[in-house]
Design a protein around this motif. Structure first.
Motif, PDB file in Angstrom:
ATOM      1  N   LYS A   1      -4.428  18.282   2.393  1.00 46.79           N
ATOM      2  CA  LYS A   1      -5.434  19.038   2.511  1.00 46.79           C
ATOM      3  C   LYS A   1      -6.016  19.484   3.724  1.00 46.79           C
ATOM      4  CE  LYS A   1      -6.591  18.711  -2.563  1.00 46.79           C
ATOM      5  NZ  LYS A   1      -7.586  18.425  -3.507  1.00 46.79           N
ATOM      6  N   TYR A   2      -6.051  18.127   4.616  1.00 50.61           N
ATOM      7  CA  TYR A   2      -6.730  18.018   5.723  1.00 50.61           C
ATOM      8  C   TYR A   2      -5.913  17.384   6.850  1.00 50.61           C
ATOM      9  CZ  TYR A   2     -10.309  16.666   9.160  1.00 50.61           C
ATOM     10  OH  TYR A   2     -11.162  16.744  10.368  1.00 50.61           O
ATOM     11  N   ILE A   3      -5.491  17.970   8.051  1.00 47.59           N
ATOM     12  CA  ILE A   3      -4.773  17.421   9.220  1.00 47.59           C
ATOM     13  C   ILE A   3      -5.567  17.752  10.262  1.00 47.59           C
ATOM     14  CG2 ILE A   3      -2.552  17.458  10.482  1.00 47.59           C
ATOM     15  CD1 ILE A   3      -1.170  18.674   7.977  1.00 47.59           C
TER      16      ILE A   3
ATOM     17  N   VAL B   1       0.755  -1.318  -0.219  1.00 47.46           N
ATOM     18  CA  VAL B   1      -0.086  -0.085  -0.037  1.00 47.46           C
ATOM     19  C   VAL B   1       0.981   1.069   0.090  1.00 47.46           C
ATOM     20  CG1 VAL B   1      -1.865   1.115   1.249  1.00 47.46           C
ATOM     21  CG2 VAL B   1      -1.825  -1.429   1.286  1.00 47.46           C
ATOM     22  N   THR B   2       0.967   1.911  -1.001  1.00 45.27           N
ATOM     23  CA  THR B   2       2.058   3.029  -1.413  1.00 45.27           C
ATOM     24  C   THR B   2       1.311   4.319  -1.767  1.00 45.27           C
ATOM     25  OG1 THR B   2       2.375   2.307  -3.553  1.00 45.27           O
ATOM     26  CG2 THR B   2       3.802   1.468  -1.831  1.00 45.27           C
ATOM     27  N   SER B   3      -0.114   4.248  -2.099  1.00 42.54           N
ATOM     28  CA  SER B   3      -0.781   5.300  -2.621  1.00 42.54           C
ATOM     29  C   SER B   3      -1.762   5.660  -1.927  1.00 42.54           C
ATOM     30  CB  SER B   3      -1.101   4.879  -4.158  1.00 42.54           C
ATOM     31  OG  SER B   3      -0.315   4.526  -4.870  1.00 42.54           O
ATOM     32  N   LEU B   4      -1.951   5.878  -0.713  1.00 47.53           N
ATOM     33  CA  LEU B   4      -2.814   6.374  -0.008  1.00 47.53           C
ATOM     34  C   LEU B   4      -3.106   7.920   0.020  1.00 47.53           C
ATOM     35  CD1 LEU B   4      -2.656   4.579   3.727  1.00 47.53           C
ATOM     36  CD2 LEU B   4      -4.460   4.105   2.018  1.00 47.53           C
ATOM     37  N   SER B   5      -4.537   8.053  -0.138  1.00 47.89           N
ATOM     38  CA  SER B   5      -4.848   9.554  -0.192  1.00 47.89           C
ATOM     39  C   SER B   5      -5.636   9.968   1.007  1.00 47.89           C
ATOM     40  CB  SER B   5      -5.694   9.977  -1.485  1.00 47.89           C
ATOM     41  OG  SER B   5      -6.841   9.182  -1.269  1.00 47.89           O
ATOM     42  N   MET B   6      -5.958   8.952   1.771  1.00 48.57           N
ATOM     43  CA  MET B   6      -6.861   9.169   3.059  1.00 48.57           C
ATOM     44  C   MET B   6      -6.526   8.333   4.115  1.00 48.57           C
ATOM     45  SD  MET B   6     -10.806   9.046   3.846  1.00 48.57           S
ATOM     46  CE  MET B   6     -11.386  10.613   3.094  1.00 48.57           C
ATOM     47  N   LEU B   7      -6.272   8.647   5.375  1.00 52.36           N
ATOM     48  CA  LEU B   7      -5.791   7.815   6.474  1.00 52.36           C
ATOM     49  C   LEU B   7      -6.503   8.576   7.643  1.00 52.36           C
ATOM     50  CD1 LEU B   7      -4.356   5.359   7.659  1.00 52.36           C
ATOM     51  CD2 LEU B   7      -2.401   6.869   8.147  1.00 52.36           C
TER      52      LEU B   7
ATOM     53  N   ALA C   1      -3.785  13.013   0.979  1.00 51.19           N
ATOM     54  CA  ALA C   1      -4.424  14.253   1.428  1.00 51.19           C
ATOM     55  C   ALA C   1      -5.127  14.452   2.416  1.00 51.19           C
ATOM     56  CB  ALA C   1      -5.385  14.502  -0.078  1.00 51.19           C
ATOM     57  N   TYR C   2      -5.604  13.560   3.331  1.00 51.27           N
ATOM     58  CA  TYR C   2      -6.526  13.588   4.318  1.00 51.27           C
ATOM     59  C   TYR C   2      -5.800  12.648   5.286  1.00 51.27           C
ATOM     60  CZ  TYR C   2     -10.757  13.142   7.085  1.00 51.27           C
ATOM     61  OH  TYR C   2     -11.687  13.306   8.128  1.00 51.27           O
ATOM     62  N   LEU C   3      -5.608  13.383   6.542  1.00 49.75           N
ATOM     63  CA  LEU C   3      -4.892  12.827   7.841  1.00 49.75           C
ATOM     64  C   LEU C   3      -5.814  12.778   9.055  1.00 49.75           C
ATOM     65  CD1 LEU C   3      -2.559  11.048   8.956  1.00 49.75           C
ATOM     66  CD2 LEU C   3      -1.190  12.963   9.257  1.00 49.75           C
ATOM     67  N   ASP C   4      -6.259  12.062   9.572  1.00 48.69           N
ATOM     68  CA  ASP C   4      -6.849  12.380  10.750  1.00 48.69           C
ATOM     69  C   ASP C   4      -6.426  11.470  12.183  1.00 48.69           C
ATOM     70  OD1 ASP C   4      -8.757  12.903  13.081  1.00 48.69           O
ATOM     71  OD2 ASP C   4     -10.360  12.472  11.677  1.00 48.69           O
TER      72      ASP C   4
ATOM     73  N   THR D   1      -7.512  22.649   5.819  1.00 45.66           N
ATOM     74  CA  THR D   1      -7.709  22.533   7.313  1.00 45.66           C
ATOM     75  C   THR D   1      -6.768  22.075   8.213  1.00 45.66           C
ATOM     76  OG1 THR D   1     -10.246  22.213   6.633  1.00 45.66           O
ATOM     77  CG2 THR D   1      -9.507  21.361   8.737  1.00 45.66           C
ATOM     78  N   LEU D   2      -6.641  22.757   9.326  1.00 49.84           N
ATOM     79  CA  LEU D   2      -5.535  22.193   9.992  1.00 49.84           C
ATOM     80  C   LEU D   2      -6.160  22.198  11.743  1.00 49.84           C
ATOM     81  CD1 LEU D   2      -2.433  21.507  11.086  1.00 49.84           C
ATOM     82  CD2 LEU D   2      -1.959  24.016  11.109  1.00 49.84           C
ATOM     83  N   LYS D   3      -6.050  21.194  12.226  1.00 48.78           N
ATOM     84  CA  LYS D   3      -6.809  21.264  13.429  1.00 48.78           C
ATOM     85  C   LYS D   3      -5.595  20.862  14.697  1.00 48.78           C
ATOM     86  CE  LYS D   3     -11.552  20.147  12.164  1.00 48.78           C
ATOM     87  NZ  LYS D   3     -12.721  19.202  12.294  1.00 48.78           N
TER      88      LYS D   3
END
Length: 629
Positions: free
Chosen positions: A308-310, A256-262, A284-287, A334-336
Motif C-alpha cells: 500500500k505504501y512505497i 521472520v516471514t510475515s512482515l507487513s511493515m519494513l 504492505a508498507y516499505l520505506d 502511495t508511491l514516492k
C-alpha cells in the motif's frame, strides 16, 4: 413503649443522616464527584511515589490525589478486578521529531516541551504487578538511562519510550519481557555497543519493533541476525540507525516471514534494492528513502500485491525505467520516487493500474526531480479515481495535459512545474472540484485560459502558472464581470498574457498573501479598488509590465514583506510604505521629487532597496544592504 420506639426511631434517623453527611464529605474528595475506590492501596502508594519522582511543569498529573487511582489521568485499570494494567503517559502535546524527519537536540527543540515529564523513574512501579502497557514517550528525561527494572514487568505487552530523551545504551534486561508485543525505543540519544543486540532473542512474542535513530553503526554487520529470531514480527522500523550494509542472503531474517511493515530509511547502504524483499508476500508498507540505494527498480515489486505504501525517494542513484508490472499493485495508495535518476515513461505503470478490476487505490504519486522521466501524460491518468496528490515537478514530460484529468474528482494537489509541457491546458481541469493547489510553472504552455478552466474549482487556494518561453503565447481570456468561484491565498502568473487591462476578477480576492503578476503584459492603471482591498501580502510583484499611475501612501504589508514594482511606468513622489518591509524594488519607473534621506528610520527592517533609473532628486542610493543588529 411508644416513647422508647419513637426515641429509637429518632436516633436511627440521626445515625443515617450523619452517615449520609459523612458519605457526601468523602464523595467531595473523590474523583469526578463519585465515590468508587477500586485500585489497591499498594498500587495507589506506588503511583504516588512515582509521581513524587517526576517533574510535571504543566500539572498533567493534577488529578493524582483523589482516592480512586483508577480514575487518575493516564491510569487504566482492569474491568474485572481492581488492578492497574496501563500507564498512558505520552506527552501528546509534542510533535514527534521522527515523524517530521528532524533530530531532537536540546530540550525545547520540539513542541510540547512545557508539558513534558522529567525527573526520575521510581522503582515503586514494580508494585504494579499486573501492568501490561507502559507509554512514557515524548517526555524529557534529560539523558537518564532506561531503568533496568523495566525488564521485570513479566506481563508487559506494550512499551514505548520513544522521543523521551533516555540516554546511554539499551539495557539487555529488556530481553526478559517475553510477553511483549510492541516495543518502541525510537530515539536520537540512545546508542549501541558491539554485540549488544542479543537481548532481542528473548522477545519471542514481539510483533512491532521500532529502534529508529539509535546508532547501530557498531552492529551494522549483524543486525539482521539479531532480528531473525523474532518469528512473530510483523513491523520492523530501523530508520536512521547508521546501517551501512544490507544482507546478501536469500532469507536474511530467518524465521521472520510475515512482515507487513519494513522501514530502513535514512541509512547508508550503498547497494541495490535487495531481492529478498520479495519473499515478504504480506508486505504492505516499505520505506527505503534516503538510504543511498542504487541500480534499477526491480520487477519483483509487481509480485508484492499487498503493498500500500512505497517510498524510494531521495536515493539519487536509483535509475532505469519503471517496471510495467508496478501497475499490478492495485492496492497501492502511495508511491514516492522523487529525487532519483529514473528515466523513461510512466505510461506502462498507469495503463496497468487502469486495468485493476476494482479500480486503482492510488492516492498519492510523487515522481519529482527525475530529470529523464517524461514522455506524454497518458489518458489512463483519468482512471486513477482515488488520486489526491499528483507531483510530477522537475521531470521531462511533454505535450498537453490529457482531457481525462477532469475525471479525478478527488485530486487536491497537482504539481507539474519545471517540465517541457508545450501543449494546452484543457478546460476539463475546471471539473476538479476538490483541487486546492495547482502549480503549472516553468513550462512552454500555449493556448487560452478561459473561465471554464476554473468553473468548479471552489476549493482552490493556490494557483501558479509561469510560462518559460517568451516566443509562444498563453493568454487569459475572461470577462471583466467574471467572479471566480475560489478565494486564493497564493497567486503567481508570470510571463502570461493577462492584460492589457488590469484583471478585474482580483476584486474579490481579498485573502491573498502572495500576488505575483510579473511580465503579465498589463498596460493599465491600477484601479483604486485594488489598493483598498487592504491585502496583508508578504510578496507583491508587479514587475516588468506597463503599469502606470501613482502608488498611494501608507500601504500595509506583512512583516518582512517583499514589494517589486520595477520596470513599469509609475510616477509621482516616492511613496511611503509600511515600516515592516524587507525588500523594496522601484527601479526603472518615473518616480520624481525628493528622495527621503531617512529611509533607514522609516523602514528599519529594510535590507534590499533599489530606486535606480527614476527621476528622484539625490538618488544616491542605487541599492544597499543593511544588517540588523
Amino acid at each position: 413503649m411508644a416513647n422508647i420506639n419513637a426515641s429509637i426511631h429518632f436516633l436511627l434517623l440521626i445515625f443515617l443522616s450523619s452517615t449520609f453527611l459523612h458519605l457526601e464529605t468523602v464523595k467531595l474528595g473523590s474523583c469526578n464527584g463519585v465515590l468508587n475506590v477500586s485500585c489497591t492501596e499498594i498500587e495507589r502508594k506506588a503511583l504516588v511515589q512515582f509521581k513524587q519522582g517526576l517533574t510535571d511543569p504543566s500539572g498533567r498529573l493534577s488529578s493524582w490525589g483523589c482516592l480512586d487511582c483508577c480514575r487518575w489521568r493516564g491510569v487504566v485499570c482492569s474491568q474485572r478486578a481492581p488492578q492497574v494494567i496501563k500507564l498512558k503517559l505520552r506527552n501528546r502535546y509534542a510533535r514527534s521529531p521522527e515523524a517530521d524527519g528532524e533530530a531532537t537536540g536540546a530540550f525545547g527543540d520540539y513542541y510540547g516541551a512545557a508539558h513534558a515529564f522529567g525527573g526520575e523513574i521510581s522503582h515503586s512501579l514494580l508494585d504494579l504487578k499486573y501492568l501490561r502497557y507502559l507509554d512514557l514517550s515524548m517526555n524529557y528525561f534529560g539523558g537518564l538511562k532506561i531503568p533496568k527494572f523495566i525488564g521485570s514487568f513479566k506481563r508487559l505487552r506494550y512499551l514505548s519510550l520513544s522521543g523521551a530523551s533516555f540516554g546511554g545504551t539499551i539495557p539487555p534486561h529488556l530481553g526478559n519481557l517475553s510477553s511483549l508485543l510492541y516495543l518502541d525505543l525510537n530515539s536520537y540519544s540512545l546508542e549501541s555497543v558491539e554485540n549488544d543486540l542479543h537481548w532481542l532473542s528473548g522477545l519471542s512474542s514481539l510483533r512491532h519493533l521500532d529502534l529508529g535513530n539509535i546508532d547501530f553503526s557498531k552492529a551494522a554487520a549483524y543486525w539482521h541476525r539479531a532480528v531473525s529470531s523474532l518469528s512473530s514480527l510483523l513491523e520492523l522500523r530501523l530508520p536512521g540507525c547508521g546501517l551501512s550494509s544490507l544482507p546478501d542472503l536469500p532469507l536474511p531474517f530467518g524465521n521472520v516471514t510475515s512482515l507487513s511493515m519494513l522501514d530502513l530509511s535514512n541509512n547508508g547502504f550503498s547497494s541495490s534494492i535487495p531481492h529478498w524483499l520479495f519473499n515478504f508476500s504480506s508486505l504492505a508498507y516499505l520505506d527505503l528513502n534516503s538510504s543511498n540505494l542504487q541500480g534499477s527498480v526491480p520487477d519483483g515489486f509487481g509480485f508484492l500485491i499487498s503493498l500500500k505504501y512505497i517510498d524510494l525517494s531521495s536515493n539519487l542513484f536509483i535509475g532505469g525505467h519503471l517496471p510495467g508490472n508496478l501497475g499490478k499493485l492495485c492496492n497501492l495508495r502511495t508511491l514516492k520516487l522523487s529525487f532519483n535518476s529514473i528515466s523513461g515513461e510512466i505510461t506502462g505503470f498507469m495503463d496497468g493500474l487502469s486495468e485493476c478490476v476494482n479500480g486503482s487505490s492510488l492516492e498519492s504519486l510523487d515522481s519529482g526531480f527525475n530529470d529523464n522521466l517524461g514522455g506524454f501524460l497518458p489518458d489512463a491518468l483519468g482512471h486513477l479515481k482515488n488520486l489526491k496528490s499528483l507531483r510530477l515537478w522537475s521531470n521531462s514530460f511533454v505535450g498537453s495535459i490529457p482531457n481525462s484529468i477532469g475525471n479525478l474528482s478527488s485530486l487536491k494537489e497537482f504539481y507539474i512545474s519545471e517540465n517541457q509541457m508545450n501543449g494546452i491546458i484543457p478546460e476539463s481541469v475546471g471539473q476538479l472540484s476538490a483541487l486546492v493547489a495547482v502549480d503549472l510553472s516553468e513550462n512552454p504552455w500555449v493556448g487560452v485560459i478561459t473561465e471554464s478552466h476554473f468553473s468548479n474549482l471552489t476549493n482552490l487556494t493556490e494557483l501558479a502558472i509561469k510560462k518559460v518561453s517568451p516566443n509562444v503565447t498563453l493568454a487569459f481570456n475572461v470577462s471583466s464581470k467574471w467572479i471566480p468561484p475560489f478565494k486564493l491565498n497564493y497567486l503567481e502568473l508570470r510571463t502570461c498574457q493577462l492584460g492589457p487591462k488590469f484583471p478585474a476578477w482580483l476584486r474579490n480576492q481579498n485573502q491573498l498573501k502572495t500576488l505575483v503578476l510579473n511580465n503579465a503584459r498589463i498596460s493599465d492603471t491600477i484601479p483604486d479598488w485594488f489598493w483598498k482591498l487592504d491585502l496583508q501580502v508578504d510578496l507583491l510583484d508587479f514587475a516588468n509590465n506597463q503599469l502606470s499611475g501613482r502608488v498611494p501612501n501608507s500601504l500595509k504589508f506583512q512583516e518582512q514583506a517583499i514589494v517589486d514594482l520595477s520596470s513599469n511606468r509609475f510616477h509621482g513622489p516616492f511613496p511611503h510604505f509600511s515600516s515592516k518591509l524587507n525588500s523594496l524594488y522601484l527601479r526603472d519607473n518615473s518616480f520624481s521629487g525628493p528622495m527621503p534621506r531617512d529611509v533607514g528610520k522609516t523602514m528599519p527592517w529594510l535590507i534590499n532597496f533599489d530606486v535606480s533609473w527614476n527621476s528622484l532628486k539625490h538618488p544616491f542610493i542605487i541599492s544597499f544592504f543593511k544588517f540588523l543588529m
